[in-house]
Design an enzyme around this catalytic site. Structure first.
Site, PDB file in Angstrom:
ATOM      1  N   LYS A 109       0.833  -0.654   0.157  1.00  0.00           N
ATOM      2  CA  LYS A 109       0.116  -0.040  -0.217  1.00  0.00           C
ATOM      3  C   LYS A 109       0.532   1.685  -0.408  1.00  0.00           C
ATOM      4  CE  LYS A 109      -3.576  -2.105   2.725  1.00  0.00           C
ATOM      5  NZ  LYS A 109      -4.969  -1.840   3.369  1.00  0.00           N
TER       6      LYS A 109
ATOM      7  N   TYR B 201     -12.556  -2.519  -3.286  1.00  0.00           N
ATOM      8  CA  TYR B 201     -12.847  -2.741  -1.972  1.00  0.00           C
ATOM      9  C   TYR B 201     -14.471  -2.987  -1.873  1.00  0.00           C
ATOM     10  CZ  TYR B 201      -8.196  -2.505  -0.210  1.00  0.00           C
ATOM     11  OH  TYR B 201      -6.923  -2.423   0.799  1.00  0.00           O
TER      12      TYR B 201
ATOM     13  N   ARG C 125      -0.938 -14.406   4.277  1.00  0.00           N
ATOM     14  CA  ARG C 125      -1.943 -14.161   5.167  1.00  0.00           C
ATOM     15  C   ARG C 125      -0.689 -14.307   6.653  1.00  0.00           C
ATOM     16  NH1 ARG C 125      -6.480 -12.077   4.147  1.00  0.00           N
ATOM     17  NH2 ARG C 125      -7.814 -12.388   6.379  1.00  0.00           N
TER      18      ARG C 125
ATOM     19  N   THR D 188      -4.874  -8.276  10.236  1.00  0.00           N
ATOM     20  CA  THR D 188      -5.275  -6.749  10.218  1.00  0.00           C
ATOM     21  C   THR D 188      -4.277  -5.035  11.035  1.00  0.00           C
ATOM     22  OG1 THR D 188      -7.156  -7.739   8.757  1.00  0.00           O
ATOM     23  CG2 THR D 188      -7.586  -5.509   8.889  1.00  0.00           C
TER      24      THR D 188
ATOM     25  N   ARG E  13       2.586  -6.273   9.210  1.00  0.00           N
ATOM     26  CA  ARG E  13       2.062  -5.600   9.578  1.00  0.00           C
ATOM     27  C   ARG E  13       2.779  -4.948  11.039  1.00  0.00           C
ATOM     28  NH1 ARG E  13      -3.580  -7.555   6.526  1.00  0.00           N
ATOM     29  NH2 ARG E  13      -3.417  -6.989   5.343  1.00  0.00           N
TER      30      ARG E  13
ATOM     31  N   ASN F 228      -1.906  -0.360   7.295  1.00  0.00           N
ATOM     32  CA  ASN F 228      -1.513  -1.157   7.326  1.00  0.00           C
ATOM     33  C   ASN F 228      -0.624  -2.081   5.945  1.00  0.00           C
ATOM     34  OD1 ASN F 228      -3.197  -2.337   5.407  1.00  0.00           O
ATOM     35  ND2 ASN F 228      -4.413  -3.429   6.916  1.00  0.00           N
TER      36      ASN F 228
ATOM     37  N   GLU G 107      -9.632 -11.056  -7.496  1.00  0.00           N
ATOM     38  CA  GLU G 107      -8.846  -9.984  -7.078  1.00  0.00           C
ATOM     39  C   GLU G 107      -7.986  -9.735  -8.366  1.00  0.00           C
ATOM     40  OE1 GLU G 107      -9.470  -9.381  -2.372  1.00  0.00           O
ATOM     41  OE2 GLU G 107      -6.948 -10.121  -3.712  1.00  0.00           O
TER      42      GLU G 107
HETATM   43  P1  CMP Z   1      -7.068  -5.397   4.114  1.00  0.00           P
HETATM   44  O1  CMP Z   1      -6.373  -6.285   3.666  1.00  0.00           O
HETATM   45  O2  CMP Z   1      -6.458  -4.143   2.551  1.00  0.00           O
HETATM   46  O3  CMP Z   1      -8.550  -5.415   3.431  1.00  0.00           O
HETATM   47  C1  CMP Z   1      -9.656  -4.264   3.597  1.00  0.00           C
HETATM   48  C2  CMP Z   1      -8.866  -2.787   4.598  1.00  0.00           C
HETATM   49  O4  CMP Z   1     -10.127  -2.026   5.163  1.00  0.00           O
HETATM   50  C3  CMP Z   1      -8.058  -3.757   5.621  1.00  0.00           C
HETATM   51  O5  CMP Z   1      -6.983  -4.069   4.767  1.00  0.00           O
HETATM   52  C4  CMP Z   1      -8.212  -1.948   6.306  1.00  0.00           C
HETATM   53  O6  CMP Z   1      -6.652  -1.195   5.590  1.00  0.00           O
HETATM   54  C5  CMP Z   1      -8.974  -1.226   6.406  1.00  0.00           C
HETATM   55  N1  CMP Z   1      -9.995  -1.593   7.212  1.00  0.00           N
HETATM   56  C6  CMP Z   1     -10.151  -2.870   7.846  1.00  0.00           C
HETATM   57  N2  CMP Z   1     -11.246  -2.401   9.050  1.00  0.00           N
HETATM   58  C7  CMP Z   1     -11.128  -0.820   9.285  1.00  0.00           C
HETATM   59  C8  CMP Z   1     -11.881   0.140  10.532  1.00  0.00           C
HETATM   60  N3  CMP Z   1     -12.042  -0.837  11.576  1.00  0.00           N
HETATM   61  N4  CMP Z   1     -10.793   1.330  10.801  1.00  0.00           N
HETATM   62  C9  CMP Z   1      -9.933   1.517   9.420  1.00  0.00           C
HETATM   63  N5  CMP Z   1      -9.509   0.745   8.457  1.00  0.00           N
HETATM   64  C10 CMP Z   1      -9.990  -0.273   8.127  1.00  0.00           C
END
Ligand code: CMP
Length: 145
Positions: A11, A51, A87, A93, A104, A114, A128
């Site tokens: 990212k 997304y 993962r 996350t 992360r 992240n 994807e």
């Molecule tokens: P990603 O794995 O790219 O998939 C969805 C993204 O949404 C996740 O990583 C985070 O970057 C973002 N995300 C998920 N939950 C939250 C949250 N509670 N607040 C802000 N961003 C979020």
């Protein structure tokens, strides 16, 4: 059995911190080969499309804004159990909940910034990967022993 594939994104925060090399090294060290790579600066519509499943979530607009704030590196990783392995290497996350030694935990600053994204299933990996790459842009490689 054919090797499994997954989509990995580094990212904008990962690029801003100059982490491409370190992140790709961890994937390669774990036996995940990058078989396609592209640097892309997503438009708002492209980030919203990627997304789309999160469209109703309160963080959606902020997530899209962040993901369009700079370039990202999109990769197809190939290897045994690529989805699960990626993962595991990424960690949870939320970096505060990510295990020690994960990307992360080591590099991310918040649940939004992240650093990496990885497909969460084989089915989503196929979707994807197709979002970023055509079939002719993926180059599996190996060497005769
Ligand atoms: P990603 O794995 O790219 O998939 C969805 C993204 O949404 C996740 O990583 C985070 O970057 C973002 N995300 C998920 N939950 C939250 C949250 N509670 N607040 C802000 N961003 C979020």
């Amino acid at each position: 059995m054919p090797a499994e594939r997954t989509l990995s994104l580094i990212k904008p925060d990962g690029l801003e911190k100059g982490l491409i090399g370190q992140i790709v090294a961890r994937f390669e060290h774990a036996g995940l080969k990058p078989v396609a790579m592209t640097l892309v600066h997503l438009s708002q519509a492209q980030a919203e499309g990627f997304y789309a499943v999160h469209r109703e979530r309160p963080f959606f607009q902020s997530l899209v804004q962040f993901m369009t704030s700079g370039p990202i590196l999109a990769m197809v990783l190939e290897g045994e159990d690529a989805v699960a392995k990626n993962r595991e290497i990424m960690g949870a996350t939320d970096p505060a909940k990510a295990a020690a030694g994960t990307l992360r935990r080591d590099f991310a600053t918040s649940i939004e910034k992240n650093t990496v994204h990885g497909s969460d299933s084989r089915e989503n990996a196929a979707i994807e990967i197709a979002y970023f790459f055509g079939q002719l842009e993926i180059h599996p490689y190996g060497w005769k022993k």
